[in-house]
Design a protein around this motif. Structure first.
Motif, short mmCIF file in Angstrom:
data_model
loop_
_atom_site.label_atom_id
_atom_site.label_comp_id
_atom_site.label_asym_id
_atom_site.label_seq_id
_atom_site.Cartn_x
_atom_site.Cartn_y
_atom_site.Cartn_z
N PRO A 67 -11.15 -10.73 -10.78
CA PRO A 67 -11.10 -10.04 -9.48
C PRO A 67 -10.07 -10.66 -8.55
O PRO A 67 -9.90 -11.88 -8.50
N GLU A 68 -9.38 -9.82 -7.83
CA GLU A 68 -8.44 -10.28 -6.81
C GLU A 68 -8.67 -9.45 -5.54
O GLU A 68 -8.86 -8.24 -5.59
N THR A 69 -8.65 -10.14 -4.41
CA THR A 69 -8.88 -9.51 -3.12
C THR A 69 -7.61 -9.59 -2.28
O THR A 69 -6.96 -10.63 -2.23
N SER A 70 -7.28 -8.50 -1.62
CA SER A 70 -6.12 -8.49 -0.74
C SER A 70 -6.45 -7.62 0.47
O SER A 70 -7.27 -6.69 0.39
N TYR A 71 -5.85 -7.96 1.59
CA TYR A 71 -6.04 -7.15 2.78
C TYR A 71 -4.79 -7.22 3.63
O TYR A 71 -3.95 -8.11 3.50
N GLY A 72 -4.66 -6.23 4.50
CA GLY A 72 -3.47 -6.17 5.34
C GLY A 72 -3.79 -5.55 6.68
O GLY A 72 -4.75 -4.78 6.83
N LEU A 73 -2.99 -5.89 7.64
CA LEU A 73 -3.11 -5.36 9.00
C LEU A 73 -1.73 -4.93 9.45
O LEU A 73 -0.77 -5.69 9.34
N GLN A 74 -1.64 -3.71 9.94
CA GLN A 74 -0.34 -3.16 10.33
C GLN A 74 -0.45 -2.50 11.70
O GLN A 74 -1.32 -1.66 11.92
N PHE A 75 0.43 -2.93 12.60
CA PHE A 75 0.52 -2.32 13.93
C PHE A 75 1.74 -1.42 13.97
O PHE A 75 2.79 -1.75 13.42
N GLU A 76 1.60 -0.32 14.65
CA GLU A 76 2.71 0.63 14.76
C GLU A 76 2.85 1.07 16.21
O GLU A 76 1.91 1.59 16.80
N PHE A 77 4.02 0.81 16.77
CA PHE A 77 4.33 1.28 18.11
C PHE A 77 5.27 2.47 17.96
O PHE A 77 6.44 2.30 17.60
N LYS A 78 4.77 3.64 18.20
CA LYS A 78 5.50 4.86 17.86
C LYS A 78 6.78 4.94 18.68
O LYS A 78 6.76 4.92 19.89
N GLY A 79 7.86 5.07 17.94
CA GLY A 79 9.17 5.06 18.58
C GLY A 79 9.87 3.73 18.44
O GLY A 79 11.07 3.62 18.61
N LEU A 80 9.10 2.64 18.11
CA LEU A 80 9.71 1.33 17.89
C LEU A 80 9.64 0.91 16.44
O LEU A 80 10.41 0.09 15.99
N GLY A 81 8.68 1.41 15.68
CA GLY A 81 8.51 1.01 14.30
C GLY A 81 7.19 0.29 14.12
O GLY A 81 6.28 0.42 14.93
N SER A 82 7.07 -0.47 13.03
CA SER A 82 5.80 -1.11 12.71
C SER A 82 6.00 -2.59 12.48
O SER A 82 7.07 -3.04 12.10
N VAL A 83 4.95 -3.35 12.71
CA VAL A 83 4.94 -4.78 12.50
C VAL A 83 3.77 -5.09 11.60
O VAL A 83 2.65 -4.66 11.84
N GLY A 84 4.03 -5.87 10.54
CA GLY A 84 2.96 -6.20 9.61
C GLY A 84 3.01 -5.27 8.42
O GLY A 84 3.66 -4.24 8.41
N ASN A 85 2.29 -5.63 7.39
CA ASN A 85 2.24 -4.81 6.20
C ASN A 85 0.97 -5.14 5.46
O ASN A 85 0.08 -5.74 6.01
N GLY A 86 0.93 -4.81 4.20
CA GLY A 86 -0.26 -5.05 3.41
C GLY A 86 -0.39 -3.93 2.41
O GLY A 86 0.55 -3.16 2.19
N PRO A 87 -1.54 -3.80 1.78
CA PRO A 87 -1.74 -2.64 0.93
C PRO A 87 -1.48 -1.36 1.73
O PRO A 87 -1.95 -1.23 2.85
N LYS A 88 -0.71 -0.45 1.18
CA LYS A 88 -0.31 0.74 1.92
C LYS A 88 -1.54 1.56 2.32
O LYS A 88 -2.51 1.65 1.58
N TYR A 89 -1.47 2.13 3.50
CA TYR A 89 -2.60 2.91 3.99
C TYR A 89 -2.52 4.31 3.40
O TYR A 89 -2.00 5.25 4.01
N ASN A 90 -3.01 4.44 2.20
CA ASN A 90 -3.15 5.75 1.56
C ASN A 90 -4.21 5.61 0.48
O ASN A 90 -4.84 4.56 0.33
N LEU A 91 -4.41 6.66 -0.29
CA LEU A 91 -5.49 6.67 -1.28
C LEU A 91 -5.09 6.05 -2.60
O LEU A 91 -5.90 6.01 -3.52
N ASN A 92 -3.87 5.55 -2.73
CA ASN A 92 -3.45 4.86 -3.94
C ASN A 92 -4.03 3.45 -3.97
O ASN A 92 -4.01 2.74 -2.97
#
Length: 789
Positions: free
Chosen positions: A750-775
């Motif tokens: 087992p492997e655990t991963s997590y991510g936090l991503q902030f997005e300021f619309k019009g400026l872009g995003s800061v942070g990453n992690g596992p992509k926020y989708n159903l994949n």
């Protein structure tokens, strides 16, 4: 009163020149900021930005008439024209208004104050104070102004805006910028001074601060930003993840804009559990029809690797594509390699490049010349095996193919041919090598062709020649395990083929729940004959079993590849029924088919394989349903009527409405489908899964995915995520736990991963992690639906 005058309009409308060239945020998205699609002009969220005017082309020229109206017009002896009360100026789609406007015709100075309002197709300006401009120097200044870009949520304010039209420079003092709606300013960017030159690619800002509400969170004394759709060297947004294997993982990319058609991204990547990695991506496009990417990764010392043999760890990837002669002549390269014994590189470090199928890393280059009726192609292909103690597949060194097609009224003709040279450089499993020549002319004649029915006959001649080199010290894996112990140095194989295929189509009107439908019935039948020839003296170079499904029942091949051509004296039969609603939308499709062997085929993939005794093939069943616009259903099964067991099957049910999605899925593959028994004791694949995307309210959304092995009871992959999405900012949180495979021990942990991503619309995003989708990491979200998807 209405007046016609051009001088004052030149002065007042010059203010907009400083804003007309500022690009829409989506124009700059290709540089470093990924602007969300809902912020682009014309498609951003109307619930947040319904008051933003659309962007339009400025509709005026020097000859466009100007209309000026005011309550009063006074002309003084010292050459001043004074407009007072409800001053309005119109020219095309440009509009200006103020309480008071004064023009000094001697000094060419214009001054306006009180409720200043300006609008064109690109920007709206407002100021309660004053505007001054000089028609000689073409310098303008407006105090305490607010601005709103059209077709974009971008807006802001400035204590002072100064415009020099001669130098084409714009200066904003004590400026603020945000993409949040009025009254919902969750974030904004402030700067003591902003300078923009229309002839430059980038603007400059001093003492820039990012604010969240009233809290400053980021400050830089100097920053540049794009004002045209061009790239710029500099730091890009950092990304970070955290996982139980790599620890805290931070990447800080630096983008180098070498030239308009060349660039490079250098990314130091620090993993707290492993060490430091350098990543380099070089992109080039010397000509519009020629482009490529060179990507490398290098880690001098991975602290989690127990063996010194794996350090340093590295990866190299080259992708190139060329088109010549209007695309008729093409060349492509896809090459990826890691260190020889680094079997877990992709499992542990997750590089963004490389094509892997069954733990085989593709290395291929292809070239071809393509015409409407013929093509000539060549390919060199190799694989790097990411498993220990595993025989390597044969290399193509090279393969040249020629194919030709011709269609006439009464017949069609095709000719397929190839010349292949197969190599093998495995030292542990020394293998046979060889050359293969193959030619396959075919003629197809329609016997009956009319609406509702057809009957077609086809004849082929398949001629193949092999020249094989069988070493005296060939590995026992091939002779004993695979049973290839009777290989011949030279083999000629010529086989004819005859095939007759016919089909009919019926339809009728029907109804269900008082709804009218049209139902079709489409039976089809095929007879195929190919004589038997023993082929156990031919090695396996690129051939394996063909996947069994309904459509392969009507194919002329049981094997994928030319090293085995099965004998056949077979009748295939099946039927499809469809249901169409009154709008001709297909709502249901059901297929059922099987083959019957008049004589059991004798050719097997491996000499030691058990010959088929069941005269009937697997029974193939497929069903797809789209009963309403929100529901999708699919199932498929291959059933062995002799053993009374399912050979393979899959199914999925999905409900999708606006932002809500939920799906249940299942797949099964019997272990008897594997070609060779392997040391990892493979069992049946039996996996069930569920995915869901659930909007809680206007701003909150949850996602989840769960996949489980129903035989062992183990979880395969689990994903949870939450997203808060307001009008001007968003935050994503994702958590994933999956069974990470270990290619060395052939186990998973087992492997655990997590991510936090902030997005300021019009400026872009800061942070990453596992992509926020159903994949998920191991199993991507898919929609196996064949109807209206």
């Amino acid at each position: 009163m209405v007046f016609r005058i051009n001088a004052i309009t030149v002065a007042l409308f010059s203010v907009s020149a400083g804003f007309a060239f500022v690009p829409h945020p989506s124009q700059a998205a290709g540089n470093s900021v990924n602007v969300p699609p809902n912020l682009r002009a014309g498609v951003f969220d109307e619930r947040c930005y319904s008051d933003v005017p659309p962007a339009t082309t400025t509709e005026y020229s020097r000859t466009t008439p100007v209309e000026v109206s005011a309550d009063q017009l006074n002309a003084t002896q010292n050459g001043k024209a004074i407009y007072q009360g409800g001053v309005q100026v119109n020219q095309g789609n440009k509009y200006f208004s103020s309480d008071y406007t004064e023009l000094d015709q001697v000094s060419r100075q214009v001054m306006a104050h009180g409720n200043i309002f300006y609008r064109d197709g690109q920007v709206t300006l407002k100021s309660p104070d004053q505007l001054t401009t000089n028609l000689n120097t073409k310098e303008s200044q407006i105090d305490n102004a607010t601005y709103q870009l059209h077709g974009s949520p971008a807006r802001g304010e400035a204590e002072n805006i100064h415009l020099d039209n001669q130098k084409k420079e714009l200066t904003l003092n004590k400026a603020r910028f945000t993409t949040c709606p009025v009254g919902q300013e969750s974030w904004w960017l402030s700067a003591s001074e902003v300078n923009v030159n229309q002839e430059e690619v980038f603007g400059e800002a001093w003492n820039a601060t990012l604010w969240l509400k009233s809290v400053p969170v980021f400050y830089t004394p100097y920053i540049t930003f794009p004002v045209k759709d061009q790239r710029k060297s500099g730091l890009l947004y950092p990304t970070f993840t955290n996982s139980s294997s790599n620890g805290f993982d931070v990447s800080t990319p630096y983008y180098w804009n070498i030239a308009p058609n060349y660039d490079m991204t250098l990314t130091p990547r620090i993993m707290s559990n492993r060490g430091t990695m350098e990543q380099i991506e070089y992109r080039y496009m010397p000509e519009p029809e020629q482009s490529g990417t060179i990507y490398t990764e290098y880690m001098a010392n991975d602290r989690k690797v127990s063996s010194d043999e794996l350090n340093p760890r590295w990866l190299a990837n080259i992708r190139h594509g060329s088109r010549f002669q209007n695309g008729d002549l093409r060349w492509n390269l896809d090459y990826t390699r890691v260190d020889a014994n680094d079997y877990n590189y992709f499992n542990e470090l997750h590089p963004p490049v490389g094509q892997i199928v069954d733990n085989q890393l593709l290395q291929s280059t292809t070239a071809g010349y393509y015409q409407k009726d013929w093509n000539l192609t060549t390919e060199v292909r190799d694989y790097q095996i990411l498993l220990p103690n595993t025989p390597a597949p044969h290399q193509l060194l090279p393969q040249v193919s020629y194919n030709q097609y011709y269609t006439a009224d009464k017949y069609s003709f095709s000719f397929n041919s190839e010349a292949s040279n197969f190599g093998n450089n495995s030292e542990q499993y020394k293998a046979y090598t060889g050359q293969r020549l193959h030619a396959e002319p075919a003629v197809s004649v329609p016997i009956l062709q009319a609406p509702g029915y057809s009957l077609e006959a086809e004849g082929k001649l398949m001629a193949t020649y092999y020249q094989q080199d069988i070493p005296d010290d060939m590995s026992s894996y091939y002779s004993n395990t695979l049973g290839l112990n009777n290989l011949a140095s030279s083999v000629n194989r010529t086989l004819p083929e005859a095939r007759v295929h016919g089909g009919m189509s019926f339809d009728r009107k029907t109804s269900y729940n008082d709804q009218p439908f049209t139902q079709t019935l489409e039976p089809e039948v095929q007879y195929l004959y190919i004589p038997y020839k023993n082929q156990n003296n031919i090695g396996l170079y690129d051939t394996t079993n063909m996947q069994s499904d309904y459509y392969n029942l009507f194919s002329d091949r049981r094997f994928a590849g030319l090293d085995r051509i099965s004998d056949a004296n077979r009748v295939s039969y099946g039927a499809t029924t469809r249901l169409f609603d009154s709008e001709n939308t297909e709502r249901l499709r059901f297929t059922l088919g099987q083959s019957y062997d008049l004589v059991a085929p004798q050719v097997t993939l491996l000499p030691n394989d058990t010959k088929q005794t069941n005269s009937r093939s697997l029974l193939s069943v497929r069903a797809d349903a789209h009963p309403t616009d929100d529901w999708y259903m699919h199932t498929g099964t291959e059933y062995n009527t002799q053993t009374k067991k399912v050979s393979s099957g899959n199914g999925a049910v999905e409900y999708q409405q606006q932002k809500y999605t939920t799906q249940l899925n299942y797949r099964f593959v019997s272990k008897e489908n594997f070609v060779v028994d392997t040391s990892d004791n493979r069992r049946d694949i039996s996996q069930a899964g569920a995915v869901v995307k659930l909007p809680i309210n206007r701003d909150w959304q949850l996602i989840g995915a769960h996949y489980r092995d129903t035989q062992t009871g183990q979880n395969i992959d689990n994903l949870l995520g939450a997203r808060y999405d307001s009008c001007c900012w968003a935050v994503n949180f994702t958590f994933e736990r999956h069974n990470a495979p270990d290619n060395t021990t052939l186990t998973a942990k087992p492997e655990t991963s997590y991510g936090l991503q902030f997005e300021f619309k019009g400026l872009g995003s800061v942070g990453n992690g596992p992509k926020y989708n159903l994949n998920t990491r191991l199993l991507p979200y898919s929609r196996p639906f064949n109807l209206n998807d």
